[in-house]
Design a protein around this motif. Structure first.
Motif, mmCIF file in Angstrom:
data_model
loop_
_atom_site.group_PDB
_atom_site.id
_atom_site.type_symbol
_atom_site.label_atom_id
_atom_site.label_comp_id
_atom_site.label_asym_id
_atom_site.label_seq_id
_atom_site.Cartn_x
_atom_site.Cartn_y
_atom_site.Cartn_z
ATOM 1 N N THR A 202 39.581 38.271 46.894
ATOM 2 C CA THR A 202 39.803 37.324 45.726
ATOM 3 C C THR A 202 38.532 37.017 44.960
ATOM 4 O O THR A 202 38.907 37.743 43.265
ATOM 5 C CB THR A 202 40.463 36.025 46.320
ATOM 6 N N PHE A 205 38.424 40.454 42.919
ATOM 7 C CA PHE A 205 39.003 40.994 41.926
ATOM 8 C C PHE A 205 38.752 39.712 40.780
ATOM 9 O O PHE A 205 38.962 39.964 39.386
ATOM 10 C CB PHE A 205 40.511 39.576 41.772
ATOM 11 N N TYR A 215 42.448 47.319 38.413
ATOM 12 C CA TYR A 215 43.307 48.188 39.532
ATOM 13 C C TYR A 215 42.725 49.760 40.277
ATOM 14 O O TYR A 215 42.813 49.092 42.075
ATOM 15 C CB TYR A 215 43.751 49.568 38.437
ATOM 16 N N ALA A 218 41.765 46.943 43.469
ATOM 17 C CA ALA A 218 42.466 46.930 44.211
ATOM 18 C C ALA A 218 43.304 47.846 45.687
ATOM 19 O O ALA A 218 43.097 47.607 46.662
ATOM 20 C CB ALA A 218 43.703 46.183 43.589
ATOM 21 N N LEU A 233 47.999 52.631 42.363
ATOM 22 C CA LEU A 233 48.608 51.311 41.458
ATOM 23 C C LEU A 233 49.460 52.128 40.651
ATOM 24 O O LEU A 233 48.928 52.304 39.974
ATOM 25 C CB LEU A 233 47.948 50.951 41.748
ATOM 26 N N TYR A 340 48.802 39.954 50.130
ATOM 27 C CA TYR A 340 47.912 40.757 48.696
ATOM 28 C C TYR A 340 49.040 40.949 47.235
ATOM 29 O O TYR A 340 48.004 40.805 46.444
ATOM 30 C CB TYR A 340 47.471 42.110 49.493
ATOM 31 N N SER A 341 50.122 40.798 47.448
ATOM 32 C CA SER A 341 50.792 40.664 46.349
ATOM 33 C C SER A 341 50.788 40.022 45.582
ATOM 34 O O SER A 341 50.505 40.222 44.172
ATOM 35 C CB SER A 341 52.353 40.919 46.414
ATOM 36 N N LEU A 344 47.331 39.682 44.325
ATOM 37 C CA LEU A 344 46.674 41.320 43.191
ATOM 38 C C LEU A 344 47.547 40.182 41.952
ATOM 39 O O LEU A 344 47.230 40.496 40.362
ATOM 40 C CB LEU A 344 47.334 42.240 43.431
#
Length: 725
Positions: A202, A205, A215, A218, A233, A340-341, A344
């Motif tokens: 995190t 990110f 992207y 990830a 992705l 995770y989804s 993200l």
């Protein structure tokens, strides 16, 4: 997520790993919930043939480990509503691993109990009943993925410990059962480990400088840190029914750039397409299917679609398979992917908004610095092609409200910038331009049409135009097509293009006004002796107008006090002054208590009136020229003071809080039945080694502590913490 909450989640996760049994695990969980939510009572229950209470923790009392049924426990605690809900637990979702529920009585009146249910298929559910938790923090936790992950970690560890107790009494289990048991324990450890890794991811990110970097990060984190195979992705445009890959993975496990590709969603399998567009699922997995690379079958295995959503808005998905390792997708890994989804999706939504604002801001500054209209148009074409990645772009200006058009700059069929100032003529009868004029502030679009250059057809594709209009007058047209690279025009780019065109029209209009003013000044100079007085009046009028505009840009239109922009400008000046002279500077953050409840109950017009009243009460306490009161955003206000001692500041702020309290502005949704303020104070002598953002951060932290302390009060940032910096 608030830093304090993040820290407590991290501490509790580490504490979980050191737990020895179910009792110590429940005690650590109860300690965390008590620290964060301050409930009067906590009950930990487990579903079996009948609901069983494992432990009770009453505020101010040691935790009791009970192992009692509701009937047995009722002799200790009279709680008919609690056990009534437990008997109706089918109201809770059987399909979500974690469910939050506010408890209502038989008349559907909200009580002061909340229930958190943790569950998984084939495992008894865990119910945590909370009496009178802090509502604001409870709502915040329901939207925090890391809190959900912590609760699921507790769920799995508790199941593990209870399973341990059962296995201790069954020494003659078959080898297969023992192997499954050990495998499950290992999976729980792996789950806990990957939850900690996601917390670290995190931060990566957040640190990503742009969307492209996000992207790529990830995809690589999913492979390298979480141990999955190939991943790609893909961004989705549900309105256009198109999908745009970003970064993927080749058959050797290396990252590939796939941003030049675009596909129609019709190429998706029906199941995947249905899940994506017609459900709210986060994960769809299909087993024993062909696996592809560059549209060629390269193996057989499972294929997963990890869907990214921001609320109801579809962002895209990550395609994952097991081509390289050929190992199965375990249940705990599905939970890891869903977590995770969530994280993200939030990161993409936030980074996208930041990127949009930066693009519009930077382009507006660049265009504003150009000397002429033609230079503005030239730079605008370059920005549209380079930053918005459009193919051919041209800008036509109009000086008679759309009756005629004049060329500026465009794009050749080879993608080169071209000078088209030779073109002048009446507005052509063109369906695209007519549509643009009929729908101002919207992009006119025609798909699959002939594309022209010098009045000759040079290809086919989509063609689009948007009207440049400012203050109800037509400034010109921005036209574009996809002749060269054949890219689709996504909804995201259309939205950005609309905002860009609005900025462009305003900047061109402003430049015209500037040029008109220059022309007027030149004419006036030729008759200086006769028109000196008139010229002076014109200049004075212009100066006053500019001052009024500047003043308006620094005032909040609702409360009529300074706005955030004015505060930011003043803060930089005062900070520099205090830094040069080592003077004291104080920042005080105010927040209206329970203001959302006020708006919900009284409506936004009354809410606006309340904001104005509070602003005026604060303002009347600060009348000196070096004292600034500003609306910081929403229901937040900020005050900047220089050369005031901490004691003086505290006394003045307390006077404001008392003044508002005695004003008795009705607020039936507040515990005090009136509108109140919380305040956070940061006051320190400024030194060159300090950063400008530090003072505001301290004031905000103090405000947060004032909220936690019960509101309608103030908290000063600790001086010890300031000196340590």
């Amino acid at each position: 997520m608030k830093p304090f909450l993040l820290e407590q989640i991290s501490i509790t996760q580490q504490a979980f790993l050191g737990s020895q049994d179910a009792k110590s695990l429940i005690a650590k969980t109860s300690q965390f919930l008590s620290l964060i939510l301050h409930p009067k009572n906590i009950f930990f229950c487990i579903e079996s043939e009948q609901l069983q209470c494992l432990a009770q923790h009453e505020q101010g009392q040691p935790i009791r480990h009970l192992e009692l049924s509701p009937t047995q426990l009722d002799t200790h605690i009279q709680n008919e509503q609690l056990w009534s809900l437990a008997g109706q637990k089918e109201k809770l979702s059987r399909y979500l691993p974690i469910t939050y529920l506010a408890i209502n009585d038989i008349n559907n009146i909200k009580q002061d109990w909340y229930c958190i249910k943790l569950q998984m298929t084939s495992k008894p559910g865990i119910l945590i009943f909370l009496q009178s938790p802090q509502n604001e923090m409870m709502q915040h936790l329901q939207e925090a993925p890391l809190f959900a992950a912590l609760m699921m970690q507790f769920f799995h560890l508790l199941q593990q410990y209870r399973l341990n107790q059962t296995h201790k009494s069954q020494l003659l289990l078959r080898d297969k059962q023992e192997a499954l048991y050990l495998q499950e324990i290992e999976q729980q450890k792996l789950f806990s480990s990957k939850v900690l890794k996601i917390q670290s991811i995190t931060q990566d990110f957040i640190a990503s400088p742009n969307l492209t970097s996000l992207y790529k990060t990830a995809i690589e984190m999913l492979r390298d840190m979480l141990g999955f195979d190939r991943a790609c992705l893909i961004l989705a445009d549900a309105n256009q029914h198109m999908m745009h890959p970003t970064f993927g993975t080749d058959t050797e496990g290396k990252t590939t750039d796939e941003s030049d590709l675009v596909y129609d969603m019709e190429v998706l399998e029906p199941l995947m397409q249905h899940t994506l567009l017609h459900t709210q699922k986060r994960l769809e997995v299909v087993e024993n299917v062909p696996l592809y690379n560059e549209r060629k079958v390269v193996g057989i295995g499972w294929n997963a679609m990890l869907i990214l959503r921001n609320g109801d808005h579809l962002l895209g998905w990550i395609a994952i398979d097991n081509l390289l390792s050929q190992r199965p997708l375990l249940e705990y890994e599905k939970e890891v992917l869903i977590l995770y989804s969530n994280i993200l999706s939030t990161a993409i939504a936030q980074k996208s908004e930041q990127s949009n604002l930066k693009l519009l801001h930077d382009s507006a500054i660049l265009l504003s610095h150009q000397e002429t209209e033609l230079e503005i148009c030239r730079v605008a074409v370059e920005i549209a092609r380079e930053k918005l990645q459009l193919d051919r772009v041209a800008i036509f200006l109009s000086y008679d409200d759309g009756k005629t058009m004049c060329g500026t700059f465009g794009t050749s069929i080879n993608g080169k910038l071209t000078d088209e100032t030779h073109f002048r003529g009446p507005l052509p009868k063109n369906s695209l331009l007519e549509l643009a004029m009929a729908t101002p502030h919207h992009l006119a679009f025609e798909g699959a049409v002939p594309l022209y250059h010098d009045n000759k057809i040079v290809g086919h594709g989509w063609n689009a135009a948007i009207l440049l209009r400012n203050q109800q007058r037509i400034v010109g047209f921005l036209v574009l097509d996809n002749l060269i690279n054949k890219r689709s025009l996504t909804s995201h780019v259309q939205h950005l293009l609309t905002l860009f065109a609005s900025n462009l029209a305003e900047i061109i209009s402003r430049k015209r006004a500037e040029e008109s003013l220059k022309k007027l000044n030149n004419e006036l100079e030729s008759i200086v002796e006769e028109r000196t007085e008139q010229l002076a009046m014109v200049n004075l009028t212009l100066e006053e107008t500019n001052k009024q505009l500047e003043q308006l840009s620094l005032v909040d239109p609702l409360t009529e006090i300074s706005n955030r922009r004015h505060f930011d400008q003043t803060y930089k000046i005062e900070w520099a002054k205090a830094c040069r002279h080592s003077q004291n500077l104080s920042a005080i953050m105010f927040d209206i208590d329970y203001f959302k409840s006020y708006n919900d109950h009284y409506g936004h017009p009354q809410g606006d009136q309340c904001l104005t009243q509070v602003a005026h009460i604060i303002q009347k306490h600060f009348r000196r020229a070096d004292e600034l009161v500003a609306r910081y955003g929403g229901e937040e206000f900020i005050v900047l003071l220089s050369n005031s001692s901490p004691e003086q500041v505290k006394a003045r702020i307390q006077a404001i809080i008392d003044d508002l309290y005695t004003s008795h502005i009705e607020h039936v949704k507040s515990p005090l039945q009136r509108v109140t303020l919380s305040a956070g104070i940061a006051s320190v002598t400024i030194h060159k080694r300090m950063q400008q953002a530090t003072l505001i951060k301290w004031a905000d932290e103090a405000l947060y502590q004032a909220k936690l302390a019960g509101r309608n009060g103030l908290v000063s940032h600790q001086q010890a913490s300031i000196n340590s910096l």
